[in-house]
Design a protein around this motif. Sequence first.
Motif, short mmCIF file in Angstrom:
data_model
loop_
_atom_site.label_atom_id
_atom_site.label_comp_id
_atom_site.label_asym_id
_atom_site.label_seq_id
_atom_site.Cartn_x
_atom_site.Cartn_y
_atom_site.Cartn_z
N THR A 1 13.35 45.47 2.11
CA THR A 1 13.09 45.83 0.72
C THR A 1 13.76 44.79 -0.19
O THR A 1 14.52 43.95 0.29
N ARG A 2 13.51 44.88 -1.47
CA ARG A 2 14.15 43.96 -2.42
C ARG A 2 15.66 43.96 -2.26
O ARG A 2 16.30 42.92 -2.19
N LYS A 3 16.19 45.17 -2.19
CA LYS A 3 17.63 45.33 -2.10
C LYS A 3 18.15 44.71 -0.80
O LYS A 3 19.19 44.06 -0.79
N GLN A 4 17.41 44.93 0.26
CA GLN A 4 17.83 44.37 1.54
C GLN A 4 17.72 42.85 1.54
O GLN A 4 18.53 42.16 2.14
N GLU A 5 16.74 42.33 0.82
CA GLU A 5 16.63 40.88 0.71
C GLU A 5 17.87 40.31 0.03
O GLU A 5 18.38 39.27 0.43
N GLN A 6 18.33 41.00 -1.02
CA GLN A 6 19.54 40.56 -1.71
C GLN A 6 20.71 40.53 -0.75
O GLN A 6 21.49 39.59 -0.71
N GLN A 7 20.82 41.60 0.05
CA GLN A 7 21.90 41.70 1.02
C GLN A 7 21.79 40.57 2.05
O GLN A 7 22.79 39.99 2.47
N LEU A 8 20.57 40.26 2.45
CA LEU A 8 20.37 39.19 3.43
C LEU A 8 20.81 37.84 2.88
O LEU A 8 21.42 37.03 3.58
N ILE A 9 20.53 37.60 1.61
CA ILE A 9 20.95 36.35 0.98
C ILE A 9 22.47 36.22 1.06
O ILE A 9 23.02 35.17 1.41
N ILE A 10 23.15 37.36 0.81
CA ILE A 10 24.62 37.36 0.91
C ILE A 10 25.05 37.05 2.34
O ILE A 10 25.95 36.25 2.58
N MET A 11 24.39 37.69 3.30
CA MET A 11 24.81 37.52 4.69
C MET A 11 24.51 36.10 5.21
O MET A 11 25.32 35.53 5.94
N PHE A 12 23.36 35.56 4.85
CA PHE A 12 23.09 34.17 5.23
C PHE A 12 24.16 33.27 4.62
O PHE A 12 24.70 32.38 5.28
N GLY A 13 24.46 33.52 3.35
CA GLY A 13 25.44 32.72 2.62
C GLY A 13 26.82 32.83 3.24
O GLY A 13 27.54 31.84 3.34
N ASN A 14 27.20 34.02 3.68
CA ASN A 14 28.52 34.22 4.26
C ASN A 14 28.71 33.41 5.54
O ASN A 14 29.78 32.84 5.78
N ASP A 15 27.69 33.40 6.36
CA ASP A 15 27.79 32.65 7.61
C ASP A 15 27.96 31.16 7.31
O ASP A 15 28.77 30.47 7.93
N ARG A 16 27.18 30.70 6.34
CA ARG A 16 27.25 29.30 5.95
C ARG A 16 28.63 28.99 5.35
O ARG A 16 29.26 28.01 5.69
N PHE A 17 29.11 29.90 4.49
CA PHE A 17 30.41 29.73 3.85
C PHE A 17 31.52 29.65 4.89
O PHE A 17 32.37 28.76 4.85
N SER B 1 30.46 42.07 10.91
CA SER B 1 31.62 41.27 11.31
C SER B 1 31.34 40.51 12.61
O SER B 1 31.90 39.44 12.83
N THR B 2 30.46 41.03 13.46
CA THR B 2 30.17 40.29 14.70
C THR B 2 29.45 38.98 14.39
O THR B 2 29.53 38.04 15.16
N SER B 3 28.77 38.92 13.24
CA SER B 3 28.06 37.68 12.92
C SER B 3 29.06 36.59 12.56
O SER B 3 28.83 35.41 12.79
N GLN C 1 16.96 30.05 7.07
CA GLN C 1 18.23 30.75 6.87
C GLN C 1 18.35 31.82 7.94
O GLN C 1 17.38 32.53 8.21
N SER C 2 19.53 31.93 8.52
CA SER C 2 19.65 32.98 9.54
C SER C 2 21.09 33.38 9.76
O SER C 2 22.02 32.69 9.33
N TYR C 3 21.28 34.47 10.41
CA TYR C 3 22.58 34.82 10.95
C TYR C 3 22.35 35.58 12.25
O TYR C 3 21.30 36.18 12.45
N THR C 4 23.34 35.50 13.12
CA THR C 4 23.25 36.15 14.42
C THR C 4 24.41 37.11 14.59
O THR C 4 25.53 36.79 14.23
N GLY C 5 24.12 38.28 15.11
CA GLY C 5 25.17 39.26 15.34
C GLY C 5 25.11 39.80 16.75
O GLY C 5 24.14 39.60 17.47
N LYS C 6 26.19 40.49 17.13
CA LYS C 6 26.22 41.05 18.48
C LYS C 6 26.29 42.57 18.46
O LYS C 6 26.50 43.20 19.48
N SER C 7 26.15 43.15 17.27
CA SER C 7 26.18 44.60 17.20
C SER C 7 24.91 45.16 17.82
O SER C 7 23.94 44.45 18.00
N ASN C 8 24.97 46.44 18.08
CA ASN C 8 23.81 47.09 18.67
C ASN C 8 22.75 47.35 17.61
O ASN C 8 23.01 47.96 16.60
N VAL C 9 21.58 46.86 17.86
CA VAL C 9 20.45 47.14 16.97
C VAL C 9 19.73 48.34 17.55
O VAL C 9 19.44 48.38 18.74
N LYS C 10 19.49 49.33 16.70
CA LYS C 10 18.86 50.52 17.25
C LYS C 10 17.49 50.76 16.64
O LYS C 10 17.27 50.49 15.47
#
Length: 400
Positions: A12-28, A74-76, A112-121
């Motif tokens: 969703t729009r909101k999730q896209e915003q969150q994804l931008i933050i998460m991609f950015g965090n990994d890069r940061f 945090s696993t990412s 843009q991407s990030y990788t995590g090791k948490s369980n995806v359900k």
Amino acid sequence: MLKGMKLRLYPTRKQEQQLIIMFGNDRFLWNILLAGINQRYKNNPSFKVPTNRQMDYLLVPLKAEYPFLKDSDSTSLQVVTQNLYQAWKNFFNDKTHKFGKPRFHSRKAAKQSYTGKSNVKVAAKRYVRLPKLGYVKTSSTESLKNCKVKRYTVQKEPTGKYYLSLQVEFENQELKPTGKVVGIDLGVHDLAITSDGIKYDKLQFKQLEKKARKWQSKYNRRLHGVTNIVESHNHDKHRLYDLDVQDFSNWQKARKNKAVYQAKIANQRKDILHKITTELVKNYDVIVLENLKSKNMMKNHNLANAISSNAWYMFKTMLAYKCNWYGKQLIVVDPKNTSRICSNCGKKNHNFDNLTQNQWLNIRNWTCPYCHKNHDRDINAAKNILNRGLKQTNIQLVKD
Ligand SMILES: [Zn+2]
């Protein structure tokens, strides 16, 4: 067995915003750690690059300094330290100079991407649950059933489309053939009865069910109570605050406890069904079930119970995928008259034709008027189911 998989994501729009933050965090994080290492390497060429574990210790102070890092799975962040360490290792161990020194990541990178090791359900059909994002719409989740996600990558392609790549573990091994076949009848008094005469008890969790019912009724009562308060309060225009049912802790407690007991029952039911279905798949090469859709089950109270508890459906689903995993065969047959036909001579017992539903269900044993064989009602049905299944697949017919 590990397997890769790729699904489309529709955030969703909101999730896209969150994804931008998460991609950015990994890069940061990558860039800030890399800058630190570069600096120290420059000051002291014999400096040893920290391992990913050592870098992981830095995550705590870094999160305190840059609180936005907490918005990431945090696993990412741990995957970032792993990748960075690997990149340095490649650089130092590389005799052919194929790998350059690790480089800074750019926000302008097309992918843009990030990788995590948490369980995806799988949360529902076509919905997965991802850390920090919640429920995200996806393409089919069918292929994700009954596998364990080891690693996931969310990426935004240059096209603007989002994808979820998964590394999943399947439990996939063929079991040795046993040369045995079995038919299974859904019992009136038991969960299931096999053509070999094995009975599996109906799933009952009396203590837990009692508690779940207790909290369910408390929940209903309290919800009713707080709804009354909320409505009367919010209609009183002189009050200053609006109240919501969410504001009442006793109701929330009931809701939580109700959910806890319901989940406990569901888990125990699942455990038992796993045990039974695994045992069946191990012991038999061909398993025949009746198709329940065409069986008019709701007329009967006990069967309605079994259905409402969803146990039989789960049983069938588990058998289906386990047969698939272990190289066994599951056959589903038409249930018509399986209880009324003699499995020995194949003739239908017409003495049952004019019985009421109740009279019919109360018959536990009967003797065939033609060949005089005595039958346990459910075992006989299971044998008929088996024979019907074998006929369908041209496997040799079994008789007593
Ligand atoms: Zn007979």
